[in-house]
Scaffold this active site. Structure first.
Site, PDB file in Angstrom:
ATOM      1  NE  ARG A  31       0.584   1.727   4.282  1.00  0.00           N
ATOM      2  CZ  ARG A  31       1.844   2.116   4.300  1.00  0.00           C
ATOM      3  NH1 ARG A  31       2.485   2.371   3.179  1.00  0.00           N
ATOM      4  NH2 ARG A  31       2.507   2.241   5.440  1.00  0.00           N
ATOM      5  CD  GLU A  37       2.637   8.079   6.321  1.00  0.00           C
ATOM      6  OE1 GLU A  37       2.305   6.958   6.755  1.00  0.00           O
ATOM      7  OE2 GLU A  37       2.515   8.407   5.148  1.00  0.00           O
ATOM      8  CG  ASP A  40      -1.671   3.723  11.893  1.00  0.00           C
ATOM      9  OD1 ASP A  40      -0.792   4.443  12.411  1.00  0.00           O
ATOM     10  OD2 ASP A  40      -1.403   2.673  11.287  1.00  0.00           O
ATOM     11  N   GLY A 128      11.355  -2.558   2.808  1.00  0.00           N
ATOM     12  CA  GLY A 128      12.012  -1.412   3.440  1.00  0.00           C
ATOM     13  C   GLY A 128      11.723  -0.100   2.752  1.00  0.00           C
ATOM     14  CB  SER A 132       2.519  -1.943   3.677  1.00  0.00           C
ATOM     15  OG  SER A 132       2.142  -1.823   4.994  1.00  0.00           O
ATOM     16  CG  ASP A 178       0.842  -0.420   7.163  1.00  0.00           C
ATOM     17  OD1 ASP A 178       0.339   0.680   6.855  1.00  0.00           O
ATOM     18  OD2 ASP A 178       2.001  -0.548   7.586  1.00  0.00           O
TER      19      ASP A 178
END
Length: 391
Positions: A31, A37, A40, A128, A132, A178
Site C-alpha cells: 500500500r 501519516e 493510525d 524497506g 508495507s 497497513d
C-alpha cells in the site's frame, strides 16, 4: 508485472522448487498512504490505497503427511520448517519468517489448524520502502490459511490478526492501517479509515487522468524501530497532558492553550497529528471531487509537517519533494510527500497519467545527481485487496 502473470510465475517456481504444482495461490497488495501519516495509532483518519505490487504465496499440502510447514522465499533469504505439534515462537528480531509464522500462530490460537503444507513466497512489493511489504506478507499468509482450512475470517478480524502477528512476532508496534488496506482495498478507490471505530469508507478516484507515482529513495536509515516507538510514546504524553484518551479528540486551539504543560518536542509531535487529521479529511473530499490542486497542496503541507514537527523525514525524501515542487503542475505534478514510517523509503507524487514518463525521467535524473543514489520508480492506480487466485 500484472497479478495474473506474477501468479503464473510463482506457480512455475513452486513446481521447480518442490517438484509438484501448487494447490493454492493467494495474493495481497502493498500500500501507499496518500495522506495521514503516523495517525493510525492516534485513533485518527488515514487515506491509503493498495498498489499494483503484490506478495503471492503458492502452496500445496505436505507430501510426508507430517504436521510440519515449510516456508521458502524466491528472494533467497533462507527457508524455515517448523512442527505444528510444538509451540510456535518468534525467531530473532528482523527475521522475515516472523511475519507468516505470527499469522499462523494467530490461526492456531483460534483453534484453526492448517496442518502441514509447503509454501513459496514471491513478492514485487519493495522491502524497506515504506509501502508495507510486511502487511502484504501477513495478509497473503492469512488468505492462504483461510483457503487451506476453509475457515474464512471476518475482514476486520483478519486485519487485526495480522496486526497482532506484527506486534508479537515481528516486535513492531504498528497501527492498523497497513493490514486493513491490504485486506479490504477496492480497485479505483482510496480508503478513508477511521482508526478508532475501524469503519472503512471507500473514496472513489474516478478520474483516470491522474495516478500516483511512488519514488523509492533506496535509502533506509536504521532508526525506525526505536524512533517509531518514541514518537508513539510522545503522542501518548501529549494526550495525557491534554487529559484526553488520544490526540484524535484534540484541536489546534486546545493544544495551543496547553502548550506550557508539555515539552516543546511533545507539543510539535501533537501539532503534526492534529493538523494531519484535518488535512486527511480535506484530502478525501478533494479526491472525491477530483480537486487535484487542493489534494496536491495538502500533500506538500503534510510533508512539511512530517519533516519539521514530527522529524521523520530525511535529506533524500526532502530532495524528492523539492524536485517535485520544481516540476510543478505545468510539468504534471500536483503534490508530493514522504509516505510510510520515514527515515528513508518512499515518497508518493500525484501526477497526470500522460506525464508519468517525463516526470519519472526528470525525478530519477535530478535525484541521482543530488544524492548519487539511483531511485526506483513505479506508477500505480488504486488496486484491489487480498485475493485467492487458486483454491
Amino acid at each position: 508485472m500484472k497479478l495474473n502473470e506474477l501468479a503464473r510465475d510463482t506457480a512455475q517456481q513452486f513446481n521447480k522448487t518442490f517438484g509438484r504444482p501448487p494447490r493454492w495461490l493467494a495474493a495481497a497488495p502493498g500500500r501507499v498512504n496518500v495522506i495521514g501519516e503516523h495517525i493510525d495509532y492516534n485513533d485518527g483518519f488515514v487515506l491509503p490505497m493498495a498498489i499494483e505490487r503484490y506478495t503471492v504465496i503458492a502452496a500445496a499440502p505436505a507430501t510426508d503427511q507430517a504436521k510440519s510447514i515449510q516456508l521458502r522465499s524466491t528472494a533467497g533469504n533462507g527457508a524455515i520448517r517448523f512442527d505444528l505439534s510444538r509451540p510456535l515462537k518468534p525467531a530473532a528480531k528482523g527475521t522475515w519468517t516472523n511475519y507468516p509464522v505470527g499469522v499462523i500462530a494467530g490461526f492456531l490460537a483460534r483453534g484453526v489448524n492448517p496442518a502441514g503444507f509447503d509454501a513459496l513466497i514471491h513478492s514485487t512489493v519493495p522491502v524497506g520502502g515504506g509501502v508495507s511489504s510486511s502487511a502484504a506478507l501477513e495478509v497473503a499468509t492469512a488468505t492462504l490459511v483461510e483457503a487451506i482450512t476453509e475457515h474464512k475470517l471476518d475482514p476486520v478480524d483478519k486485519a487485526l490478526l495480522c496486526q497482532k502477528a506484527e506486534h508479537e512476532y515481528a516486535g513492531m508496534p504498528c497501527g492498523i492501517m497497513d493490514q486493513f488496506i491490504s485486506v479490504m482495498a477496492k480497485q479505483n478507490h482510496l480508503l478513508l479509515l477511521d482508526c478508532r471505530s475501524r469503519e472503512p469508507e471507500f473514496v472513489p478516484m474516478t478520474d483516470a487522468s491522474m495516478a500516483f507515482l511512488i519514488v523509492n529513495t533506496n535509502v533506509k536509515h536504521e532508526l525506525t524501530g526505536g524512533e517509531y516507538a518514541k514518537r508513539r510514546a510522545q503522542c501518548e504524553q501529549a494526550a495525557k497532558a491534554l487529559g484526553l484518551a488520544s490526540l484524535r479528540d484534540a484541536n489546534a486551539g486546545v493544544l495551543e492553550r496547553a502548550r506550557g504543560k508539555m515539552e516543546e518536542v511533545v507539543f510539535r509531535r501533537a501539532r503534526h497529528v492534529i493538523s494531519e487529521i484535518e488535512r486527511t479529511m480535506h484530502a478525501a473530499e478533494g479526491v472525491r471531487a477530483s480537486n487535484w490542486p487542493t489534494v496536491g497542496q495538502l500533500m506538500y503541507a503534510s510533508h512539511n509537517s512530517l519533516r519539521d514537527d514530527y522529524e521523520v523525514s530525511c535529506p533524500e525524501l526532502d530532495a524528492v519533494v523539492e524536485i517535485a515542487e520544481g516540476i510543478g503542475p505545468k510539468g504534471g505534478i500536483s503534490g508530493c510527500r514522504m509516505t510510510g514510517g520515514g527515515f528513508g523509503g518512499c515518497a508518493v507524487a500525484l501526477v497526470r497519467a500522460d506525464a508519468v514518463a517525463a516526470v519519472s525521467a526528470r525525478i530519477a535524473s535530478d535525484y541521482e545527481r543530488r544524492t548519487k543514489i539511483k531511485p526506483t520508480l513505479f506508477v500505480s492506480r488504486p488496486a484491489a485487496g487480498a485475493t485467492l487466485l487458486q483454491a
